[in-house]
Design a protein around this motif. Structure first.
Motif, PDB file in Angstrom:
ATOM      1  N   LEU A   1     -25.956 -29.026  -7.750  1.00 47.19           N
ATOM      2  CA  LEU A   1     -24.666 -28.351  -7.844  1.00 47.19           C
ATOM      3  C   LEU A   1     -24.711 -27.166  -8.813  1.00 47.19           C
ATOM      4  O   LEU A   1     -24.037 -26.165  -8.604  1.00 47.19           O
ATOM      5  CB  LEU A   1     -23.577 -29.339  -8.275  1.00 47.19           C
TER       6      LEU A   1
ATOM      7  N   ALA B   1     -18.679 -22.018 -10.005  1.00 46.23           N
ATOM      8  CA  ALA B   1     -18.173 -22.977  -9.013  1.00 46.23           C
ATOM      9  C   ALA B   1     -19.056 -24.222  -8.981  1.00 46.23           C
ATOM     10  O   ALA B   1     -18.557 -25.349  -8.870  1.00 46.23           O
ATOM     11  CB  ALA B   1     -18.099 -22.334  -7.637  1.00 46.23           C
ATOM     12  N   GLY B   2     -20.362 -24.043  -9.108  1.00 49.74           N
ATOM     13  CA  GLY B   2     -21.278 -25.182  -9.137  1.00 49.74           C
ATOM     14  C   GLY B   2     -21.072 -26.057 -10.365  1.00 49.74           C
ATOM     15  O   GLY B   2     -21.145 -27.288 -10.293  1.00 49.74           O
ATOM     16  N   TYR B   3     -20.781 -25.425 -11.509  1.00 45.63           N
ATOM     17  CA  TYR B   3     -20.514 -26.197 -12.724  1.00 45.63           C
ATOM     18  C   TYR B   3     -19.210 -26.973 -12.600  1.00 45.63           C
ATOM     19  O   TYR B   3     -19.109 -28.108 -13.062  1.00 45.63           O
ATOM     20  CB  TYR B   3     -20.490 -25.285 -13.950  1.00 45.63           C
TER      21      TYR B   3
ATOM     22  N   ASP C   1     -17.956 -28.053  -9.739  1.00 49.67           N
ATOM     23  CA  ASP C   1     -18.278 -29.135  -8.802  1.00 49.67           C
ATOM     24  C   ASP C   1     -19.036 -30.255  -9.511  1.00 49.67           C
ATOM     25  O   ASP C   1     -18.783 -31.440  -9.263  1.00 49.67           O
ATOM     26  CB  ASP C   1     -19.105 -28.613  -7.628  1.00 49.67           C
ATOM     27  N   LEU C   2     -19.959 -29.894 -10.395  1.00 48.26           N
ATOM     28  CA  LEU C   2     -20.721 -30.886 -11.155  1.00 48.26           C
ATOM     29  C   LEU C   2     -19.787 -31.690 -12.057  1.00 48.26           C
ATOM     30  O   LEU C   2     -19.899 -32.917 -12.140  1.00 48.26           O
ATOM     31  CB  LEU C   2     -21.811 -30.199 -11.981  1.00 48.26           C
TER      32      LEU C   2
ATOM     33  N   GLU D   1     -16.639 -32.282 -11.606  1.00 48.41           N
ATOM     34  CA  GLU D   1     -15.841 -33.172 -10.757  1.00 48.41           C
ATOM     35  C   GLU D   1     -16.663 -34.366 -10.284  1.00 48.41           C
ATOM     36  O   GLU D   1     -16.193 -35.505 -10.289  1.00 48.41           O
ATOM     37  CB  GLU D   1     -15.295 -32.400  -9.558  1.00 48.41           C
ATOM     38  N   ALA D   2     -17.908 -34.115  -9.893  1.00 47.86           N
ATOM     39  CA  ALA D   2     -18.756 -35.196  -9.370  1.00 47.86           C
ATOM     40  C   ALA D   2     -19.141 -36.211 -10.445  1.00 47.86           C
ATOM     41  O   ALA D   2     -19.265 -37.401 -10.158  1.00 47.86           O
ATOM     42  CB  ALA D   2     -20.017 -34.606  -8.737  1.00 47.86           C
TER      43      ALA D   2
ATOM     44  N   THR E   1     -17.109 -32.820 -18.143  1.00 45.29           N
ATOM     45  CA  THR E   1     -17.036 -31.364 -18.192  1.00 45.29           C
ATOM     46  C   THR E   1     -17.907 -30.864 -19.330  1.00 45.29           C
ATOM     47  O   THR E   1     -17.701 -31.231 -20.487  1.00 45.29           O
ATOM     48  CB  THR E   1     -15.585 -30.895 -18.401  1.00 45.29           C
TER      49      THR E   1
ATOM     50  N   GLU F   1     -12.876 -22.797 -14.402  1.00 44.88           N
ATOM     51  CA  GLU F   1     -12.504 -24.209 -14.292  1.00 44.88           C
ATOM     52  C   GLU F   1     -13.208 -25.081 -15.320  1.00 44.88           C
ATOM     53  O   GLU F   1     -12.858 -26.241 -15.480  1.00 44.88           O
ATOM     54  CB  GLU F   1     -12.823 -24.721 -12.885  1.00 44.88           C
TER      55      GLU F   1
END
Length: 135
Positions: free
Chosen positions: A2, A46-48, A50-51, A53-54, A58, A82
């Motif tokens: 991600l 965006a990948g961070y 997503d990471l 969230e997964a 944070t 985000e």
């Protein structure tokens, strides 16, 4: 897959005589050399997100940029990220203090005072030591 940071770091600021609270900051580092477009660099966030969230964790992302002009342009494109973000520029002055020094400008600030890594932990409330409550 991600996010693909250039590095992961953990800064631990030990207790001192004047400051009894140790601070820990976990972070991802993006070392920007100016070879990618700033649009592409900002898309990495965006990948961070997503990471985060997964994993439910944070982790701030720190961008080390090659010039003040690139930092200013990057920050204009950044918008409201985000995940927590801060930027710094490698200059002769920052080379003296290094990345642990008072060189970081959080994304939520447009200008002003820069912060040390340990202070970013306070701003973002990250990785605080747990306190054991007496029973």
């Amino acid at each position: 897959d991600l996010a693909r940071p250039d590095a992961f770091g953990r800064w631990i600021q030990p207790r001192t005589e004047h400051d009894k609270t140790p601070r820990t900051l976990d972070f991802f580092l993006e070392h920007d050399t100016g070879t990618e477009t700033l649009t592409r660099v900002t898309r990495k966030l965006a990948g961070y997100a997503d990471l985060a969230e997964a994993t439910g964790t944070t982790t701030p992302v720190l961008f080390w940029l090659p010039s003040t002009a690139r930092e200013a342009n990057f920050r204009r494109l950044l918008g409201v990220p985000e995940v927590p973000v801060a930027t710094a520029v490698q200059t002769p002055a920052t080379a003296l203090e290094g990345p642990a020094g008072q060189v970081w400008l959080p994304a939520e600030q447009n200008s002003g005072r820069r912060y040390r890594l340990a202070e970013l932990a306070d701003i973002w409330l990250t990785a605080r030591p747990s306190k054991v409550e007496p029973s």
